[in-house]
Design a protein around this motif. Structure first.
Motif, PDB file in Angstrom:
ATOM      1  N   MET A   5     -24.520 -20.565 -25.428  1.00 61.07           N
ATOM      2  CA  MET A   5     -25.895 -20.320 -24.998  1.00 61.07           C
ATOM      3  C   MET A   5     -26.859 -20.509 -26.162  1.00 61.07           C
ATOM      4  SD  MET A   5     -25.537 -17.003 -22.442  1.00 61.07           S
ATOM      5  CE  MET A   5     -27.299 -16.939 -22.129  1.00 61.07           C
ATOM      6  N   ARG A   6     -28.086 -20.885 -25.837  1.00 60.59           N
ATOM      7  CA  ARG A   6     -29.136 -21.067 -26.837  1.00 60.59           C
ATOM      8  C   ARG A   6     -29.758 -19.710 -27.199  1.00 60.59           C
ATOM      9  NH1 ARG A   6     -29.753 -25.225 -22.971  1.00 60.59           N
ATOM     10  NH2 ARG A   6     -29.630 -27.332 -23.846  1.00 60.59           N
ATOM     11  N   ARG A   7     -30.480 -19.686 -28.326  1.00 59.66           N
ATOM     12  CA  ARG A   7     -31.141 -18.446 -28.763  1.00 59.66           C
ATOM     13  C   ARG A   7     -32.032 -17.867 -27.672  1.00 59.66           C
ATOM     14  NH1 ARG A   7     -34.981 -19.172 -33.536  1.00 59.66           N
ATOM     15  NH2 ARG A   7     -35.719 -20.731 -32.061  1.00 59.66           N
ATOM     16  N   GLY A   8     -32.940 -18.691 -27.148  1.00 59.96           N
ATOM     17  CA  GLY A   8     -33.887 -18.213 -26.148  1.00 59.96           C
ATOM     18  C   GLY A   8     -33.201 -17.740 -24.880  1.00 59.96           C
ATOM     19  N   GLU A   9     -32.108 -18.398 -24.495  1.00 60.19           N
ATOM     20  CA  GLU A   9     -31.359 -17.999 -23.297  1.00 60.19           C
ATOM     21  C   GLU A   9     -30.696 -16.639 -23.502  1.00 60.19           C
ATOM     22  OE1 GLU A   9     -30.211 -22.596 -21.963  1.00 60.19           O
ATOM     23  OE2 GLU A   9     -28.788 -21.374 -23.091  1.00 60.19           O
ATOM     24  N   ILE A  10     -30.179 -16.413 -24.707  1.00 60.69           N
ATOM     25  CA  ILE A  10     -29.532 -15.136 -25.021  1.00 60.69           C
ATOM     26  C   ILE A  10     -30.560 -14.015 -25.026  1.00 60.69           C
ATOM     27  CG2 ILE A  10     -28.346 -13.845 -26.843  1.00 60.69           C
ATOM     28  CD1 ILE A  10     -27.035 -16.550 -27.651  1.00 60.69           C
ATOM     29  N   CYS A  11     -31.715 -14.270 -25.633  1.00 60.29           N
ATOM     30  CA  CYS A  11     -32.757 -13.242 -25.728  1.00 60.29           C
ATOM     31  C   CYS A  11     -33.368 -12.909 -24.366  1.00 60.29           C
ATOM     32  CB  CYS A  11     -33.851 -13.698 -26.698  1.00 60.29           C
ATOM     33  SG  CYS A  11     -33.294 -13.830 -28.410  1.00 60.29           S
ATOM     34  N   ALA A  12     -33.270 -13.827 -23.413  1.00 60.72           N
ATOM     35  CA  ALA A  12     -33.812 -13.595 -22.072  1.00 60.72           C
ATOM     36  C   ALA A  12     -32.755 -13.078 -21.099  1.00 60.72           C
ATOM     37  CB  ALA A  12     -34.408 -14.892 -21.521  1.00 60.72           C
ATOM     38  N   LEU A  13     -31.497 -13.020 -21.535  1.00 52.44           N
ATOM     39  CA  LEU A  13     -30.395 -12.663 -20.634  1.00 52.44           C
ATOM     40  C   LEU A  13     -30.463 -11.197 -20.215  1.00 52.44           C
ATOM     41  CD1 LEU A  13     -27.770 -13.657 -19.274  1.00 52.44           C
ATOM     42  CD2 LEU A  13     -26.541 -12.885 -21.323  1.00 52.44           C
ATOM     43  N   HIS A  14     -30.249 -10.948 -18.925  1.00 53.73           N
ATOM     44  CA  HIS A  14     -30.238  -9.608 -18.339  1.00 53.73           C
ATOM     45  C   HIS A  14     -28.869  -9.382 -17.706  1.00 53.73           C
ATOM     46  CE1 HIS A  14     -31.413  -6.209 -15.747  1.00 53.73           C
ATOM     47  NE2 HIS A  14     -32.496  -6.095 -16.504  1.00 53.73           N
TER      48      HIS A  14
ATOM     49  N   LYS B 280     -32.950 -18.223 -17.370  1.00 50.56           N
ATOM     50  CA  LYS B 280     -34.198 -17.926 -18.074  1.00 50.56           C
ATOM     51  C   LYS B 280     -34.097 -18.326 -19.551  1.00 50.56           C
ATOM     52  CE  LYS B 280     -33.904 -13.562 -16.855  1.00 50.56           C
ATOM     53  NZ  LYS B 280     -32.840 -13.599 -15.843  1.00 50.56           N
ATOM     54  N   ASN B 281     -35.265 -18.502 -20.140  1.00 49.62           N
ATOM     55  CA  ASN B 281     -35.340 -18.856 -21.554  1.00 49.62           C
ATOM     56  C   ASN B 281     -36.558 -18.151 -22.158  1.00 49.62           C
ATOM     57  OD1 ASN B 281     -34.719 -20.158 -23.964  1.00 49.62           O
ATOM     58  ND2 ASN B 281     -35.925 -21.976 -23.463  1.00 49.62           N
ATOM     59  N   MET B 282     -36.422 -17.617 -23.369  1.00 53.23           N
ATOM     60  CA  MET B 282     -37.541 -16.966 -24.041  1.00 53.23           C
ATOM     61  C   MET B 282     -38.169 -17.942 -25.027  1.00 53.23           C
ATOM     62  SD  MET B 282     -37.669 -13.451 -26.358  1.00 53.23           S
ATOM     63  CE  MET B 282     -37.307 -12.353 -24.988  1.00 53.23           C
ATOM     64  N   VAL B 283     -39.475 -18.199 -24.864  1.00 49.73           N
ATOM     65  CA  VAL B 283     -40.181 -19.150 -25.726  1.00 49.73           C
ATOM     66  C   VAL B 283     -41.504 -18.551 -26.182  1.00 49.73           C
ATOM     67  CG1 VAL B 283     -39.161 -21.160 -24.577  1.00 49.73           C
ATOM     68  CG2 VAL B 283     -41.357 -20.256 -23.785  1.00 49.73           C
TER      69      VAL B 283
ATOM     70  N   LYS C 184     -23.479  -2.853 -21.668  1.00 49.16           N
ATOM     71  CA  LYS C 184     -24.919  -3.059 -21.655  1.00 49.16           C
ATOM     72  C   LYS C 184     -25.497  -2.864 -20.260  1.00 49.16           C
ATOM     73  CE  LYS C 184     -26.274  -4.304 -25.845  1.00 49.16           C
ATOM     74  NZ  LYS C 184     -27.450  -3.710 -26.527  1.00 49.16           N
ATOM     75  N   SER C 185     -26.763  -2.465 -20.220  1.00 50.09           N
ATOM     76  CA  SER C 185     -27.495  -2.360 -18.956  1.00 50.09           C
ATOM     77  C   SER C 185     -28.919  -2.823 -19.221  1.00 50.09           C
ATOM     78  CB  SER C 185     -27.503  -0.917 -18.446  1.00 50.09           C
ATOM     79  OG  SER C 185     -28.239  -0.824 -17.239  1.00 50.09           O
ATOM     80  N   GLY C 186     -29.370  -3.809 -18.457  1.00 56.15           N
ATOM     81  CA  GLY C 186     -30.691  -4.370 -18.710  1.00 56.15           C
ATOM     82  C   GLY C 186     -30.592  -5.575 -19.628  1.00 56.15           C
ATOM     83  N   LYS C 187     -31.541  -5.706 -20.549  1.00 58.81           N
ATOM     84  CA  LYS C 187     -31.523  -6.834 -21.477  1.00 58.81           C
ATOM     85  C   LYS C 187     -30.315  -6.734 -22.400  1.00 58.81           C
ATOM     86  CE  LYS C 187     -35.061  -8.616 -23.350  1.00 58.81           C
ATOM     87  NZ  LYS C 187     -36.222  -8.821 -24.240  1.00 58.81           N
ATOM     88  N   VAL C 188     -29.700  -7.866 -22.647  1.00 58.79           N
ATOM     89  CA  VAL C 188     -28.508  -7.897 -23.492  1.00 58.79           C
ATOM     90  C   VAL C 188     -28.871  -7.650 -24.954  1.00 58.79           C
ATOM     91  CG1 VAL C 188     -26.711  -9.440 -24.392  1.00 58.79           C
ATOM     92  CG2 VAL C 188     -27.162  -9.335 -21.933  1.00 58.79           C
TER      93      VAL C 188
END
Length: 254
Positions: free
Chosen positions: A113-122, A135-138, A172-176
């Motif tokens: 996974m990409r950085r933004g995908e990991i940061c947006a993962l729920h 999702k992706n965080m940008v 985990k629960s919610g954002k990873v």
């Protein structure tokens, strides 16, 4: 357009192509564009110059659709990718246990996974051993982190992870992760120094994952689908890097 594309266009408008910005759109000619692109090529990489031209093309296509650009752009340079070694990854995995970098590293090195995908993962995106990347965080043009859908069709994908990664995710629960992509890169850079591993980018964990799958005989089409690549350009570069490493090894033996 994605928030990141808009942000990049505004940055180029405010910081580059100064000569062009003084010319009325109706007065722009092919020679004008070619001259400015030639000038920018002296100071910027081929990829950056192509981004500049992308903005020029987008504006002219909108405001002067009858005008066709035929600009000669600088030749692309062969990208230099780094693929971490197995020893690098072992050290990274061992040292990251129990830290806020452990899950992001696992998701990139075994996903990939990409950085933004990991940061947006729920955690709602995880079912059994499968992660649905949606999702992706940008960073947008207001310098704010925002969540968006993947840039391309291939970015929306399902990734089945090994059980040892999923077990870590179950707590985990919610954002990873609460980290954003820049925080993730910055902490990872400092983390590598602590565990005495030569510097490489967090993104290079994806290249490691692709190289391992290739070595295991996984078909290219599956590797591309898993990584979210729309074409095999990056994949071939990863292969070339691994082949170059093996060539050096064989030459030293010979």
């Amino acid at each position: 357009l994605s928030p990141r594309t808009i942000r990049n266009y505004k940055y180029i408008r405010d910081n580059n192509l100064k000569t062009l910005m003084e010319i009325k759109v109706s007065n722009i000619t092919q020679d004008t564009v070619q001259k400015i692109i030639n000038e920018e090529t002296l100071n910027y990489s081929p990829k950056t110059v192509r981004d500049f031209h992308g903005l020029i093309y987008a504006v002219l296509k909108t405001l002067r659709p009858e005008f066709t650009l035929n600009t000669v752009l600088p030749a692309s340079k062969r990208p230099v990718l780094y693929v971490p070694s197995d020893e690098d990854i072992k050290k990274v995995l061992k040292t990251s246990k129990g830290t806020d970098l452990e899950l992001p590293i696992l998701l990139a090195a075994f996903g990939p996974m990409r950085r933004g995908e990991i940061c947006a993962l729920h955690t709602d995106d995880i079912s059994g051993n499968t992660v649905h990347v949606t999702k992706n965080m940008v960073l947008n043009d207001c310098n704010e982190w925002t969540i968006k859908t993947p840039k391309t069709y291939s970015g929306d994908r399902y990734i089945t992870y090994p059980s040892f990664v999923i077990e870590k995710l179950k707590i985990k629960s919610g954002k990873v992760t609460e980290l954003n992509p820049d925080m993730l890169s910055c902490r990872f850079r400092r983390f590598l120094k602590r565990c005495n591993v030569s510097h490489f980018r967090f993104h290079d964990l994806r290249h490691y994952c692709a190289s391992v799958m290739h070595a295991l005989g996984v078909p290219d089409a599956y590797i591309m689908q898993r990584a979210g690549w729309g074409n095999d350009g990056v994949l071939k570069t990863v292969y070339r890097h691994v082949l170059d490493d093996r060539t050096s090894e064989m030459n030293s033996i010979a």
